[in-house]
Design a protein around this motif. Structure first.
Motif, PDB file in Angstrom:
ATOM      1  N   ALA A  59       0.840  -1.200   0.000  1.00 40.10           N
ATOM      2  CA  ALA A  59       0.000   0.000   0.000  1.00 40.10           C
ATOM      3  C   ALA A  59       0.874   1.249   0.000  1.00 40.10           C
ATOM      4  O   ALA A  59       0.565   2.248  -0.676  1.00 40.10           O
ATOM      5  N   MET A  62       2.099   1.764  -3.445  1.00 42.24           N
ATOM      6  CA  MET A  62       1.094   2.404  -4.284  1.00 42.24           C
ATOM      7  C   MET A  62       1.020   3.902  -4.007  1.00 42.24           C
ATOM      8  O   MET A  62       0.836   4.710  -4.930  1.00 42.24           O
ATOM      9  N   VAL A  67      -2.033   4.861  -8.334  1.00 40.17           N
ATOM     10  CA  VAL A  67      -2.824   3.654  -8.554  1.00 40.17           C
ATOM     11  C   VAL A  67      -2.475   2.996  -9.891  1.00 40.17           C
ATOM     12  O   VAL A  67      -2.172   1.799  -9.959  1.00 40.17           O
ATOM     13  N   SER A  71      -0.135  -0.354 -10.560  1.00 41.10           N
ATOM     14  CA  SER A  71      -0.735  -1.494 -11.262  1.00 41.10           C
ATOM     15  C   SER A  71       0.116  -1.920 -12.453  1.00 41.10           C
ATOM     16  O   SER A  71       0.323  -3.115 -12.698  1.00 41.10           O
ATOM     17  N   LYS A 205     -11.862  -0.233   5.085  1.00 41.74           N
ATOM     18  CA  LYS A 205     -11.727   1.016   4.327  1.00 41.74           C
ATOM     19  C   LYS A 205     -12.787   2.030   4.766  1.00 41.74           C
ATOM     20  O   LYS A 205     -12.559   3.238   4.804  1.00 41.74           O
ATOM     21  N   ALA A 231      -7.456   9.848  -4.587  1.00 41.28           N
ATOM     22  CA  ALA A 231      -6.417   8.953  -5.106  1.00 41.28           C
ATOM     23  C   ALA A 231      -5.712   9.594  -6.296  1.00 41.28           C
ATOM     24  O   ALA A 231      -6.342  10.258  -7.115  1.00 41.28           O
ATOM     25  N   LEU A 288      -2.860  -6.724  -5.273  1.00 47.60           N
ATOM     26  CA  LEU A 288      -3.489  -5.530  -5.825  1.00 47.60           C
ATOM     27  C   LEU A 288      -4.663  -5.063  -4.973  1.00 47.60           C
ATOM     28  O   LEU A 288      -4.798  -3.865  -4.687  1.00 47.60           O
ATOM     29  N   LEU A 292      -4.559  -1.603  -2.970  1.00 45.26           N
ATOM     30  CA  LEU A 292      -5.503  -0.577  -3.408  1.00 45.26           C
ATOM     31  C   LEU A 292      -6.373  -0.077  -2.254  1.00 45.26           C
ATOM     32  O   LEU A 292      -6.479   1.139  -2.027  1.00 45.26           O
ATOM     33  N   TYR A 295      -4.375   1.773   0.379  1.00 36.78           N
ATOM     34  CA  TYR A 295      -4.086   3.140  -0.076  1.00 36.78           C
ATOM     35  C   TYR A 295      -5.330   4.015  -0.010  1.00 36.78           C
ATOM     36  O   TYR A 295      -5.268   5.177   0.426  1.00 36.78           O
ATOM     37  N   LEU A 296      -6.492   3.496  -0.409  1.00 36.82           N
ATOM     38  CA  LEU A 296      -7.725   4.276  -0.387  1.00 36.82           C
ATOM     39  C   LEU A 296      -8.233   4.518   1.037  1.00 36.82           C
ATOM     40  O   LEU A 296      -9.157   5.310   1.228  1.00 36.82           O
ATOM     41  N   TYR A 299      -4.609   7.002   1.992  1.00 47.51           N
ATOM     42  CA  TYR A 299      -4.112   7.848   0.906  1.00 47.51           C
ATOM     43  C   TYR A 299      -2.634   8.190   1.132  1.00 47.51           C
ATOM     44  O   TYR A 299      -1.846   7.300   1.365  1.00 47.51           O
TER      45      TYR A 299
END
Length: 448
Positions: A59, A62, A67, A71, A205, A231, A288, A292, A295-296, A299
């Motif tokens: 994370a 990323m 993002v 990826s 999340k 993001a 992934l 993702l 990170y979301l 952030y």
């Protein structure tokens, strides 16, 4: 030894198709017995070799690349990892050699064999010692948080005692198993722990508010605003260089590929390639999703070790505590799997390619685990020490050696597409190795 390009039909009536690559076995008639490891267990074992504690840092990777950037890089690295496995399997199919060390000997004589064995030994000992160090540091507070213990000095708060206990009760019995295929059950359990981690990251999340609440005592959440809750697709900064080695080493499983291949039911090149592709694809998906949603959740404020953020915002959350324990158990179950190729490298250096001996098997297992225990207990900066060594050995095993061996052993013309791809693989490996080495040195300089 040379392998004859003949089609083998199993006792169970396995009928070959039209593709010789799919029907030619690595080990001949004896490899077709039904006692081999199943396709599913082989996938679980290879996934267990791929996924480890490094999933906690994706994370952050990323957050350093964006993002879409993350990826693309993750897809590139996973594809190169699958291709390097393809080169190893191709060489096995062409030469009949059944080990990574044997391919090194075929390419560069005895020096190549010793080089590969030493590289595997150093990398695997470093990885196992690092995992044991994580268990020593993280297992006591995790157990204490579950039990809600208020008294200090109890035995389960002593990391060394817990480390010795789990080694004797879990790692040693699994490492003593004669075949790597027997670890299919523990590897499937390890994968479930990793899957549980990804699911919790997705669920949580919506449990962490954004913008993050300001608290001057926590640098991780200071100066958070609404603008931080969006993001970014691409990020280019000095931190992006840190992300590439993290992703590259997230797919290192090559020391376990050939032992798993040798024990696979009906071990054809295509069947093993399917095992590798399935393992890498599932690992890619788990990586992934967890990266993702991690990170979301935070952030740009995501921590380099994802679970630390949850500890700050969701203290004493049962799911978070459970997923921390699950990750530690997954790491614990990975150690016996990494131990197999390390022990094989030791026996190859000392005895050569000889028949199985329980005495050598048990003695080498105990000695290796003893060395790993001592490193994890008495070397406080073991992760930093093996960070440098691991950056070079991992790159060699993942990218450099497969491409180099193919160029040396194969009869393909240097201008053929496969040879050009092998050259590109070697160049990429050298680039990643130098980059990761520079990143570690710069990090040390900044810390000092």
């Amino acid at each position: 030894m040379k392998r004859e390009n003949t089609t083998v039909q199993s006792e169970g009536g396995y009928q070959p198709g039209g593709d010789e690559e799919e029907t030619t076995t690595l080990l001949g008639q004896d490899a077709q017995v039904s006692t081999g490891s199943s396709f599913t267990f082989s996938v679980f074992n290879l996934m267990n070799a791929i996924m480890g504690s490094g999933i906690l840092g994706l994370a952050y990777a990323m957050a350093s690349t964006g993002v879409v950037g993350f990826s693309i890089l993750l897809l590139l690295v996973s594809s190169l990892a699958a291709y390097s496995i393809h080169l190893l399997l191709t060489l096995c199919d062409q030469t009949g050699v059944t080990s990574y060390e044997g391919l090194g000997e075929r390419a560069f004589s005895k020096a190549g064999k010793v080089l590969v064995a030493c590289t595997i030994l150093i990398q695997n000992i470093g990885a196992m010692a690092s995992y044991m160090f994580i268990l020593k540091m993280e297992l006591p507070p995790t157990i204490s948080s579950f039990l809600g213990a208020e008294h200090s000095g109890v035995w389960y708060e002593n990391g060394v005692v817990l480390l010795i206990l789990v080694t004797v009760c879990v790692v040693l019995p699994l490492a003593l198993l004669p075949k790597i295929g027997f670890l299919g059950y523990s590897s499937s359990l390890s994968f479930l722990f990793m899957l549980f981690f990804a699911i919790v990251v997705v669920v949580k999340k919506w449990s962490v508010p954004c913008p993050l609440p300001n608290n001057s005592t926590l640098s991780l959440i200071s100066n958070s605003s609404v603008s931080d809750c969006s993001a970014r697709l691409f990020i280019f900064s000095s931190k992006s260089a840190y992300a590439i080695p993290t992703m590259a080493f997230s797919f290192l499983c090559h020391t376990a590929v050939l032992p798993i291949y040798c024990e696979l039911q009906r071990p054809t090149k295509r069947r093993m390639q399917n095992v590798a592709n399935m393992s890498i694809s599932l690992s890619f998906l788990v990586y992934l999703v967890s990266a993702l949603f991690g990170y979301l959740t935070f952030y740009g404020k995501v921590d380099s070790e994802l679970l630390r953020g949850y500890d700050i915002y969701l203290p004493r959350d049962v799911l978070v505590m459970s997923v921390r324990l699950a990750i530690l158990l997954a790491v614990l179950l990975t150690v016996p799997l990494i131990h197999f190729p390390a022990r094989k490298a030791v026996l190859t250096l000392l005895r050569g390619e000889r028949h199985f001996s329980w005495l050598s098997h048990c003695v080498s297992t105990v000695v290796l685990l003893l060395i790993i225990e001592l490193l994890a207990i008495y070397v406080p900066d073991i992760r930093n020490v093996f960070g440098v060594v691991g950056s070079t050995t991992s790159t060699c095993l993942l990218f450099v050696y497969p491409g180099l061996f193919y160029l040396r052993v194969s009869n393909d013309h240097i201008r053929s597409s496969t040879s050009i791809a092998a050259v590109a693989l070697v160049v990429f490996g050298v680039f990643v190795g130098l980059l990761s080495l520079c990143v570690i040195i710069i990090s040390w300089a900044q810390t000092s």
